[in-house]
Design a protein around this motif. Structure first.
Motif, short mmCIF file in Angstrom:
data_model
loop_
_atom_site.label_atom_id
_atom_site.label_comp_id
_atom_site.label_asym_id
_atom_site.label_seq_id
_atom_site.Cartn_x
_atom_site.Cartn_y
_atom_site.Cartn_z
N UNK A 1 0.84 -1.19 0.00
CA UNK A 1 0.00 0.00 0.00
C UNK A 1 0.87 1.24 0.00
N UNK A 2 0.24 2.39 0.02
CA UNK A 2 0.96 3.66 -0.02
C UNK A 2 0.05 4.73 0.55
N UNK A 3 0.63 5.75 1.16
CA UNK A 3 -0.16 6.80 1.80
C UNK A 3 -0.63 7.81 0.75
N UNK B 1 -9.93 8.24 1.14
CA UNK B 1 -9.92 8.48 2.59
C UNK B 1 -8.53 8.28 3.19
N UNK B 2 -7.50 8.14 2.36
CA UNK B 2 -6.15 7.87 2.84
C UNK B 2 -5.68 8.90 3.86
N UNK B 3 -6.23 10.10 3.84
CA UNK B 3 -5.80 11.17 4.73
C UNK B 3 -6.46 11.09 6.11
N UNK B 4 -7.32 10.09 6.33
CA UNK B 4 -8.00 9.92 7.61
C UNK B 4 -7.34 8.78 8.40
N UNK B 5 -7.11 9.01 9.67
CA UNK B 5 -6.44 8.01 10.48
C UNK B 5 -7.25 6.72 10.58
N UNK B 6 -8.56 6.84 10.62
CA UNK B 6 -9.41 5.64 10.73
C UNK B 6 -9.25 4.72 9.53
N UNK C 1 1.66 -10.95 7.47
CA UNK C 1 2.92 -10.70 8.16
C UNK C 1 3.19 -9.22 8.31
N UNK C 2 2.81 -8.45 7.31
CA UNK C 2 3.11 -7.04 7.41
C UNK C 2 2.31 -6.19 6.44
N UNK C 3 2.37 -4.90 6.68
CA UNK C 3 1.88 -3.88 5.76
C UNK C 3 3.12 -3.19 5.21
N UNK C 4 3.36 -3.35 3.93
CA UNK C 4 4.52 -2.78 3.26
C UNK C 4 4.07 -1.45 2.64
N UNK C 5 4.62 -0.34 3.13
CA UNK C 5 4.15 0.98 2.71
C UNK C 5 5.18 1.62 1.79
N UNK C 6 4.80 1.78 0.54
CA UNK C 6 5.68 2.41 -0.44
C UNK C 6 5.72 3.92 -0.24
N UNK C 7 6.65 4.57 -0.91
CA UNK C 7 6.73 6.03 -0.86
C UNK C 7 7.60 6.53 -2.00
N UNK C 8 7.39 7.76 -2.40
CA UNK C 8 8.28 8.43 -3.33
C UNK C 8 8.52 9.86 -2.84
#
Length: 465
Positions: free
Chosen positions: A12-14, A33-38, A53-60
């Motif tokens: 996933x990605x923020x 809704x990515x900008x909401x903490x819920x 096992x995990x949430x792998x969070x991509x970024x650029x």
């Protein structure tokens, strides 16, 4: 004899559009809704329910502005823009889970190692040792310009810098505080023993760091190290540093070749090849029947944007495919290398000629370029098991399509099928992320390059004091 258990990360990605582009327009999709903490705490609870096992969070860092020489399509389709910081999500998600790991992408080219070391140690403390770092060096010219450079640093030099960067971090994470430095003796009024806390003195080609690590030792000390480089230089970096390697290929033959090369190089570097876990990127569309899955795929495809996927791919290669005719090869013979992701075209084509823009767009029906599996639970389980058995990968980074529906479907339908076959866990193991993935201890194994930095007197040319 017990069967090999498949490892599984949600990918996933923020942001709104991550890998499968355009699906934010689907009426059941919640990615805006990515900008909401819920949004994130609900996702964390869901993934832990599925024993991920995990949430792998991509970024650029930077934007995709190669296609059409602008960011217009990127903005219209939200192709990883806007994108928020991934690290700030973790504390909240860790607070609502007990076992789920978090692999966070951070570009080291634009971060000071001294402060990044503290941020990872802080999250490792707050999550009880469930933190991993996906190490990236960047590839976007737009990022280089935004961060004050005149051009992107050359591909191999980025890895040269990264090698030294990791040396600095190992000194901070592994060597600055001894295991018994923190005594917490109230009566003697000694929280930490000064004789067991050491200053890092690093003076190298790219970095100069003098100082004590600001954090006391966290459960893992060094976070679990992820890396995704598939180029020759990237593989060399991975076999020295990475514990988990992320690969993406369209063929089993190409994937097996890469997996075998990584494990061989790890052994040559003195590491146990089993200490390298390899995850492959996949997209799954699953239904209760094959017909339902195919109908769902067709429904998703009506909302997806292959052109947005092409814009994403263009940024990785540094080539503006908007100037190509549909039947032009995506990398003509003799085309110069870009300073982007050197392996991007190789990953998509597996070195085969004849790949045209039209063929690539057909592959991007869901807006993404990863291997796509469509079928009922048995079909999906068959495919995943086949990839593991025939290529040697250890698990998968599961991309999202319509969110959270795609993860819910996978958990409700595929996970029970994998468990029934004995190839997926039925409960979490205890311990840190490293212990869950590898067994053994919470810290780096002694064969890993980072373990050699536990005695600073041996690696930085200055006596411990």
């Amino acid at each position: 004899m017990s069967k090999k258990k498949i490892l599984l990360n949600a990918f996933n990605m923020n942001c709104v559009g991550h890998i499968n582009h355009g699906l934010w327009t689907h009426p059941r999709d919640r990615s805006t809704d990515y900008r909401k903490l819920s949004y994130w705490t609900d996702l964390a609870r869901l993934l832990e329910k599925g024993l991920f096992d995990g949430l792998f969070i991509a970024d650029i860092v930077g934007v995709y502005d190669v296609y059409q020489q602008s960011a217009d399509l990127t903005l219209k389709e939200s192709v990883q823009l806007p994108v928020n910081d991934p690290m700030m999500l973790v504390s909240a998600m860790a607070a609502v889970t007990r076992h789920l790991g978090f692999g966070i992408t951070v570009n080291l080219t634009y971060e000071a190692p001294y402060l990044l070391a503290r941020r990872f140690s802080t999250l490792d403390h707050l999550s009880d040792g469930r933190i991993g770092w996906n190490i990236v060096t960047g590839y976007l010219d737009s990022a280089a310009l935004a961060m004050g450079l005149t051009e992107q640093i050359a591909h191999d030099e980025r890895y040269d810098r990264a090698d030294e960067y990791l040396d600095v971090l190992y000194k901070l994470w592994e060597g600055s505080w001894q295991d018994n430095a923190v005594v917490r003796d109230r009566e003697a009024r000694v929280f930490a023993d000064p004789a067991r806390v050491h200053k890092v003195n690093h003076h190298g080609r790219y970095y100069n760091v003098e100082g004590y690590h600001l954090s006391e030792p966290s459960p893992q000390r060094t976070p679990v190290l992820f890396q995704a480089g598939s180029s020759g230089r990237g593989q060399a970096f991975a076999t020295r540093h990475a514990e988990c390697v992320f690969v993406s290929s369209q063929s089993k033959e190409g994937t097996k070749k890469l997996v075998d090369a990584l494990r061989r190089q790890a052994a040559e570097a003195g590491r146990n090849p089993a200490d390298l876990k390899i995850f492959m990127g996949v997209t799954v569309v699953v239904g209760r029947t094959r017909a339902e899955a195919q109908a769902k795929f067709a429904e998703y495809a009506r909302h997806a944007s292959p052109e947005a996927g092409l814009a994403h791919f263009a940024a990785g290669t540094g080539i503006d495919y908007s100037t190509f005719n549909p039947d032009d090869e995506i990398q003509p013979p003799g085309a110069p290398k870009s300073r982007g992701i050197e392996s991007s075209v190789q990953r998509v084509t597996d070195g085969q000629s004849g790949w045209t823009v039209r063929r690539l767009l057909d592959q991007l029906k869901l807006g993404g370029r990863y291997t796509t599996i469509v079928g009922d639970a048995a079909d999906v389980a068959d495919a995943l098991e086949s990839w593991v058995n025939e290529t040697g990968v250890d698990g998968f980074n599961l991309t999202r399509t319509v969110t959270p529906e795609s993860y819910e479907d996978f958990i409700d339908l595929v996970i029970p099928e994998l468990q029934a076959r004995g190839i997926y866990k039925t409960s979490y193991a205890d311990g840190t992320l490293r212990e869950k993935l590898f067994g053994g201890t919470a810290h780096l194994p002694k064969e890993h390059a980072g373990a050699s930095f536990r005695d600073l007197s041996a690696v930085q040319g200055a006596p411990l004091k």
